[in-house]
Design a protein around this motif. Sequence first.
Motif, PDB file in Angstrom:
ATOM      1  N   ALA A   1       0.739  -1.020  -0.251  1.00  0.00           N
ATOM      2  CA  ALA A   1      -0.028   0.031  -0.044  1.00  0.00           C
ATOM      3  C   ALA A   1       0.874   1.250   0.104  1.00  0.00           C
ATOM      4  CB  ALA A   1      -0.919  -0.211   1.186  1.00  0.00           C
ATOM      5  N   ARG A   2       1.974   1.137   0.803  1.00  0.00           N
ATOM      6  CA  ARG A   2       2.696   2.348   0.764  1.00  0.00           C
ATOM      7  C   ARG A   2       3.518   2.513  -0.436  1.00  0.00           C
ATOM      8  NH1 ARG A   2       7.758   3.598   5.453  1.00  0.00           N
ATOM      9  NH2 ARG A   2       8.287   5.491   4.309  1.00  0.00           N
ATOM     10  N   ASP A   3       3.988   1.304  -1.099  1.00  0.00           N
ATOM     11  CA  ASP A   3       4.815   1.560  -2.617  1.00  0.00           C
ATOM     12  C   ASP A   3       3.494   2.212  -3.619  1.00  0.00           C
ATOM     13  OD1 ASP A   3       6.926   0.141  -1.952  1.00  0.00           O
ATOM     14  OD2 ASP A   3       6.308  -1.663  -2.825  1.00  0.00           O
ATOM     15  N   GLU A   4       2.202   2.053  -3.444  1.00  0.00           N
ATOM     16  CA  GLU A   4       0.987   2.338  -4.269  1.00  0.00           C
ATOM     17  C   GLU A   4       1.162   4.016  -4.274  1.00  0.00           C
ATOM     18  OE1 GLU A   4      -1.748   2.153  -7.231  1.00  0.00           O
ATOM     19  OE2 GLU A   4      -0.174   0.708  -6.594  1.00  0.00           O
ATOM     20  N   ARG A   5       1.031   4.245  -2.978  1.00  0.00           N
ATOM     21  CA  ARG A   5       1.306   5.697  -2.590  1.00  0.00           C
ATOM     22  C   ARG A   5       2.515   6.296  -3.145  1.00  0.00           C
ATOM     23  NH1 ARG A   5      -1.009   4.170   2.498  1.00  0.00           N
ATOM     24  NH2 ARG A   5       1.368   4.323   3.476  1.00  0.00           N
ATOM     25  N   ASP A   6       3.669   5.765  -2.789  1.00  0.00           N
ATOM     26  CA  ASP A   6       4.780   6.338  -3.389  1.00  0.00           C
ATOM     27  C   ASP A   6       5.092   6.646  -4.801  1.00  0.00           C
ATOM     28  OD1 ASP A   6       5.454   6.898  -0.442  1.00  0.00           O
ATOM     29  OD2 ASP A   6       6.744   5.101  -0.537  1.00  0.00           O
ATOM     30  N   ARG A   7       4.674   5.501  -5.384  1.00  0.00           N
ATOM     31  CA  ARG A   7       4.896   5.410  -6.618  1.00  0.00           C
ATOM     32  C   ARG A   7       3.826   6.226  -7.690  1.00  0.00           C
ATOM     33  NH1 ARG A   7       8.818   1.248  -7.985  1.00  0.00           N
ATOM     34  NH2 ARG A   7       8.996  -0.322  -6.172  1.00  0.00           N
ATOM     35  N   ASN A   8       2.610   6.605  -7.274  1.00  0.00           N
ATOM     36  CA  ASN A   8       1.562   7.219  -7.734  1.00  0.00           C
ATOM     37  C   ASN A   8       0.985   8.629  -7.473  1.00  0.00           C
ATOM     38  OD1 ASN A   8       0.536   4.827  -9.915  1.00  0.00           O
ATOM     39  ND2 ASN A   8       0.716   3.924  -7.742  1.00  0.00           N
ATOM     40  N   ARG A   9       1.953   9.264  -6.383  1.00  0.00           N
ATOM     41  CA  ARG A   9       1.578  10.460  -5.861  1.00  0.00           C
ATOM     42  C   ARG A   9       1.943  11.616  -6.798  1.00  0.00           C
ATOM     43  NH1 ARG A   9       6.420   9.777  -1.938  1.00  0.00           N
ATOM     44  NH2 ARG A   9       8.132  10.555  -3.048  1.00  0.00           N
ATOM     45  N   ALA A  10       1.041  12.451  -7.126  1.00  0.00           N
ATOM     46  CA  ALA A  10       1.131  13.565  -8.010  1.00  0.00           C
ATOM     47  C   ALA A  10       2.771  14.420  -8.061  1.00  0.00           C
ATOM     48  CB  ALA A  10       0.076  14.421  -7.933  1.00  0.00           C
ATOM     49  N   ASP A  11       3.135  14.683  -6.764  1.00  0.00           N
ATOM     50  CA  ASP A  11       4.411  15.249  -6.730  1.00  0.00           C
ATOM     51  C   ASP A  11       5.382  14.438  -6.501  1.00  0.00           C
ATOM     52  OD1 ASP A  11       5.550  17.991  -6.687  1.00  0.00           O
ATOM     53  OD2 ASP A  11       5.748  17.194  -4.700  1.00  0.00           O
ATOM     54  N   SER A  12       6.520  14.500  -7.153  1.00  0.00           N
ATOM     55  CA  SER A  12       7.847  13.765  -7.106  1.00  0.00           C
ATOM     56  C   SER A  12       7.506  12.074  -6.619  1.00  0.00           C
ATOM     57  CB  SER A  12       8.513  14.106  -5.844  1.00  0.00           C
ATOM     58  OG  SER A  12       8.906  15.513  -5.807  1.00  0.00           O
TER      59      SER A  12
END
Length: 237
Positions: A190-201
């Motif tokens: 779930a953390r990977d998903e947030r980190d890889r798909n966030r709009a900024d950086s």
Amino acid sequence: MSADESFHNPLDPAWKIVVAIDGPAGAGKSSVARHLARHFGLLNLETGAMYRAFALRARRAGLHLDDSASLEGLSAETAIRLEPGEEDNRVLLDGEDVTGLIRNQTVTDAASRVSVFPAIRAWMVRLQQQMGAKGGVVMEGRDIGTVVFPQAQVKIFLDAAPEVRGMRRYEQLGTEPAQQPEEVIRDLRARDERDRNRADSPLKPATDAVLLDSTRMTLEQVVSAAEEIVAQKLRGN
């Protein structure tokens, strides 16, 4: 170790190298960064600790971790500083040493949530750039080679299969908290998903980064490989 013995001495102060290590949670970035800092005489700036410190500040303030406006306001009142210690950095939050308070899973999860907001990331990037402006540092995080120091002389993207990273994280947790391995792996995905798909950086390797997959490597092998990557740069290769 794989690097030449000459590199065990601290680098000449004139050498302003910046080593950027990026990658997802549980890839071993902190362990590799600590070793490279000691081995090459660099200062280790652990950016993940900065996000954890701010997450701790937000939790203490009772803020909702999805309220970007409140978090941005809090950042304007927050001072975070890293100081080198014998093993790890000392993390100072508004002058308080919180090093021992930011390593639990609750704060780690909170850090992942607050880090998705552009205003918070922009603030952190400014702090990180200030601390690494003079060079002679190794910095690890998720956007060091792409955003914080795109001009870094050495960029490593350290990765591993989610199942492997999850088991490593589970073993690090020990008896705290009472989670099963599959729960840790699920949280990490779930953390990977947030980190890889966030709009900024979003989390991604820099175009000129060396990709290092540690799925089938021991920590010693990963450290040796990272050492050689830096050593080659110092040799001018």
